[in-house]
Scaffold this motif. Sequence first.
Motif, PDB file in Angstrom:
ATOM      1  N   LEU A 194      45.126  42.952  37.122  1.00  0.00           N
ATOM      2  CA  LEU A 194      44.323  44.182  37.028  1.00  0.00           C
ATOM      3  C   LEU A 194      43.684  44.279  35.657  1.00  0.00           C
ATOM      4  O   LEU A 194      42.491  44.560  35.527  1.00  0.00           O
ATOM      5  CB  LEU A 194      45.225  45.385  37.306  1.00  0.00           C
ATOM      6  N   ARG A 195      44.492  44.006  34.607  1.00  0.00           N
ATOM      7  CA  ARG A 195      43.956  44.123  33.259  1.00  0.00           C
ATOM      8  C   ARG A 195      42.862  43.089  33.009  1.00  0.00           C
ATOM      9  O   ARG A 195      41.893  43.372  32.304  1.00  0.00           O
ATOM     10  CB  ARG A 195      45.089  43.970  32.239  1.00  0.00           C
ATOM     11  N   SER A 196      42.997  41.894  33.599  1.00  0.00           N
ATOM     12  CA  SER A 196      41.945  40.885  33.433  1.00  0.00           C
ATOM     13  C   SER A 196      40.630  41.388  34.010  1.00  0.00           C
ATOM     14  O   SER A 196      39.569  41.211  33.414  1.00  0.00           O
ATOM     15  CB  SER A 196      42.331  39.590  34.143  1.00  0.00           C
ATOM     16  N   PHE A 197      40.723  42.036  35.173  1.00  0.00           N
ATOM     17  CA  PHE A 197      39.492  42.541  35.788  1.00  0.00           C
ATOM     18  C   PHE A 197      38.878  43.662  34.957  1.00  0.00           C
ATOM     19  O   PHE A 197      37.662  43.733  34.796  1.00  0.00           O
ATOM     20  CB  PHE A 197      39.770  43.019  37.220  1.00  0.00           C
ATOM     21  N   THR A 222      37.162  42.206  32.044  1.00  0.00           N
ATOM     22  CA  THR A 222      35.877  41.619  32.429  1.00  0.00           C
ATOM     23  C   THR A 222      34.823  42.700  32.578  1.00  0.00           C
ATOM     24  O   THR A 222      33.679  42.531  32.156  1.00  0.00           O
ATOM     25  CB  THR A 222      36.016  40.836  33.745  1.00  0.00           C
ATOM     26  N   GLY A 223      35.227  43.844  33.167  1.00  0.00           N
ATOM     27  CA  GLY A 223      34.295  44.959  33.272  1.00  0.00           C
ATOM     28  C   GLY A 223      33.853  45.431  31.901  1.00  0.00           C
ATOM     29  O   GLY A 223      32.668  45.669  31.658  1.00  0.00           O
ATOM     30  N   LEU A 224      34.820  45.531  30.994  1.00  0.00           N
ATOM     31  CA  LEU A 224      34.520  45.994  29.629  1.00  0.00           C
ATOM     32  C   LEU A 224      33.513  45.059  28.963  1.00  0.00           C
ATOM     33  O   LEU A 224      32.498  45.500  28.419  1.00  0.00           O
ATOM     34  CB  LEU A 224      35.829  46.031  28.841  1.00  0.00           C
ATOM     35  N   CYS A 225      33.798  43.762  29.042  1.00  0.00           N
ATOM     36  CA  CYS A 225      32.907  42.801  28.386  1.00  0.00           C
ATOM     37  C   CYS A 225      31.528  42.792  29.051  1.00  0.00           C
ATOM     38  O   CYS A 225      30.512  42.668  28.372  1.00  0.00           O
ATOM     39  CB  CYS A 225      33.512  41.408  28.429  1.00  0.00           C
ATOM     40  N   SER A 226      31.508  42.952  30.392  1.00  0.00           N
ATOM     41  CA  SER A 226      30.209  43.027  31.059  1.00  0.00           C
ATOM     42  C   SER A 226      29.450  44.259  30.587  1.00  0.00           C
ATOM     43  O   SER A 226      28.223  44.226  30.485  1.00  0.00           O
ATOM     44  CB  SER A 226      30.389  43.079  32.574  1.00  0.00           C
ATOM     45  N   SER A 231      31.649  35.525  29.643  1.00  0.00           N
ATOM     46  CA  SER A 231      32.462  34.342  29.974  1.00  0.00           C
ATOM     47  C   SER A 231      33.843  34.423  29.343  1.00  0.00           C
ATOM     48  O   SER A 231      34.815  33.974  29.936  1.00  0.00           O
ATOM     49  CB  SER A 231      31.801  33.061  29.495  1.00  0.00           C
ATOM     50  N   LEU A 232      33.908  34.969  28.111  1.00  0.00           N
ATOM     51  CA  LEU A 232      35.208  35.062  27.447  1.00  0.00           C
ATOM     52  C   LEU A 232      36.207  35.799  28.327  1.00  0.00           C
ATOM     53  O   LEU A 232      37.371  35.404  28.437  1.00  0.00           O
ATOM     54  CB  LEU A 232      35.059  35.809  26.115  1.00  0.00           C
ATOM     55  N   ALA A 233      35.742  36.887  28.959  1.00  0.00           N
ATOM     56  CA  ALA A 233      36.655  37.663  29.800  1.00  0.00           C
ATOM     57  C   ALA A 233      36.797  37.042  31.178  1.00  0.00           C
ATOM     58  O   ALA A 233      37.901  36.960  31.718  1.00  0.00           O
ATOM     59  CB  ALA A 233      36.145  39.098  29.919  1.00  0.00           C
ATOM     60  N   ALA A 234      35.682  36.563  31.731  1.00  0.00           N
ATOM     61  CA  ALA A 234      35.749  35.964  33.067  1.00  0.00           C
ATOM     62  C   ALA A 234      36.650  34.741  33.045  1.00  0.00           C
ATOM     63  O   ALA A 234      37.280  34.405  34.043  1.00  0.00           O
ATOM     64  CB  ALA A 234      34.350  35.577  33.538  1.00  0.00           C
ATOM     65  N   ASN A 235      36.718  34.096  31.889  1.00  0.00           N
ATOM     66  CA  ASN A 235      37.619  32.964  31.690  1.00  0.00           C
ATOM     67  C   ASN A 235      39.059  33.343  32.042  1.00  0.00           C
ATOM     68  O   ASN A 235      39.763  32.597  32.712  1.00  0.00           O
ATOM     69  CB  ASN A 235      37.512  32.546  30.219  1.00  0.00           C
ATOM     70  N   ASN A 236      39.472  34.535  31.599  1.00  0.00           N
ATOM     71  CA  ASN A 236      40.839  34.973  31.894  1.00  0.00           C
ATOM     72  C   ASN A 236      41.047  35.179  33.381  1.00  0.00           C
ATOM     73  O   ASN A 236      42.090  34.845  33.926  1.00  0.00           O
ATOM     74  CB  ASN A 236      41.136  36.276  31.159  1.00  0.00           C
TER      75      ASN A 236
END
Lengths: 330, 331
Positions: free
Chosen positions: A221-224, A227-231, A65-70
């Motif tokens: 792009l960096r947000s995605f 999100t991949g990294l955090c996933s 969620s922390l990353a998906a938030n972005n």
Amino acid sequence: MIDIKGKKAENSRLIFQSVLLRSEIPAVLLCVILFVALSIFDKNFLTVGNLQFVFRQVVAIGIVSLAANNVIMSKDIDISVASIMGISGMTFAMMAQAVGGIILPLAISVLIGCGAGLINGMLVTKLRIPSMVATLATKNVFRGIVLLIAGGVVIVVPASARGISTGFTLGLSNPIWIFMAMILIFYILNAHTYWGRNTLAIGGNRHAAIMAGIPVDSIRLRSFILTGLCSGVAGAILISQVGQLQATIANGYETKVIAAVAIGGTSMSGGRGSWFSPVIGALLIGLITSFKSVLGISAEYDDLIFGLIVIIAVAIDAVRRKAEKKEVRV
Amino acid sequence: MSRKKLKKFIFGNGRHELMLIGILIAELIIFSILSPKFLTASNMFTSIRSFVELGIMALGMTFLIMSGGIDLSVGSMLALVSVTIGFIYQAGLPLGAAILAGLLAGMLCGALNGFLTVYGDIHPFVVTLGTMSLFRGLAYATTGGNAVSKYPDWFAIFGGKYLGVIPIQVIYFIIIVFVMFILLKKTRLGSYVAAIGYNEQATYFSGVPARRIRFALYILSGVLVAIASTIYTSRVWTARGNSGMGIEMLTIAAVVLGGTDINGGKGSILGTMLGVFIVAFLENGVVLAGIPSAWGSMIEGGLLAFGVVINMKFHADFQINIKMEKSKSNG
């Protein structure tokens, strides 16, 4: 003469108001209510072990969620997170079995997660596919890969690699340490860098952001990728919690992640939110989950509950936005 | 021929359907090589039986996506309507009343989606992602893991009978397609739908009740899903909570592949039908050829992304579209 005292009173009233009107407040209040209710109903709730158990459960959701938030703040959405968690969890399990250790499997599964995020980001920013459709497509593709490779086999995660989620450091469970580190990183990213500011700017008004010279596509792009990294991290944690690999691992997590972000107070229409929303949202989901088990509600109602949470959260957000619009007009 | 001309020749207007037919023929050839059972009359009729539901839902989705909306909850709605029919009948009411209740349930689901999207001004993707879980959860909660599979014989008129060799639902399907075609092509509503998808504000300022039409489209989609669900329940003769899993993805893929612009404003019934044929024969062919179903879902995901990209290439005003997308985020 300026009445300084009156000004001060006015100021503190405004500050008080602005704190109370923050979008995270409903979630915080709900958290407190649930916390009190749980400690009254459940005698075992207020023990260190149980609290750790409650929060350990939501670490995977929280980190994603922390990353998906972005992504959501910049007015995109990513519903492929559950499938990315599946892919990286599978990688973690297979690498842990083949090579052993924790660091190398974790690094590789995180890399795989980054790669998946990069694919999402490329589809969105380079091919200009709307993020919802792009991630709907990759959700199927990534899950398909997991089903192909791990469909029929059962892979047990070696005990040595499970330390990442079952071990303790300084009395606290390891995933909680990881979660706290992630919160710190995202706090700095969102609240103290240009990147966080720009993310909100893009979500608020993409056209204006382009005109202002913000590198919109690069930030999206960096947000995605993030999100991949955090996933990836969350997938590894989840699989070592479960202990063995199933092809359906983390199925349906995207609703939970979006529920956490939405109930935490980040606007689903982009442009509004903070690093704190997914944290409080994830905690709230943890508390709701334990409240559910206290009441004896079975997992069959999970879909119903999380769907309701998303709907209620977006409805609250809609009402708030309408009220703000009125204020501006007056 | 210059490069520009060549591009226009390949991607020019009206060739989208030709390309779809090309894909369809290629698909038929590939699968008939892979499996001798594929291109037989009996298989064609079986697979047509099973994709009528997909086709009916895709019709509603075409209208929605054309008007700039989307509905992810169709699969869950299908299950909820099916469960409503089954369990109200089991509770002792006549089947006719149960089917009406199912229709009402579909309308209510669509109305909820429409209300939150249109009057709450929330992105339909988020709303229907929430209601997707909500409706599925309601269906599970109602069934509690059970299924209803005892119905009177006349229930078969919706999806179990044959007229000669033709499955009966194909007749319904043709009627519905015809009605929708007329609605989109020959009525004012059809042009309003496209106009709303292209620029809602301008449409509203031209005196069209844009919000009411968008709301009505969600209800229309709900009704079509309810019809599809009745046919589905009659075909499989059972009502359970997990039916229609993942069918929203197939529906959207079929619609987008059929040339409907995901950003709204463009679309055609004929294109959607071709998209449905492509997706449905893919589903059927993958099973017959003995390919793991994971490949099928991966190819469908790929088709969805491919459809969006190819639409952008095909539309003559590709550049304008990008500008539109950028300016849309202002509002």
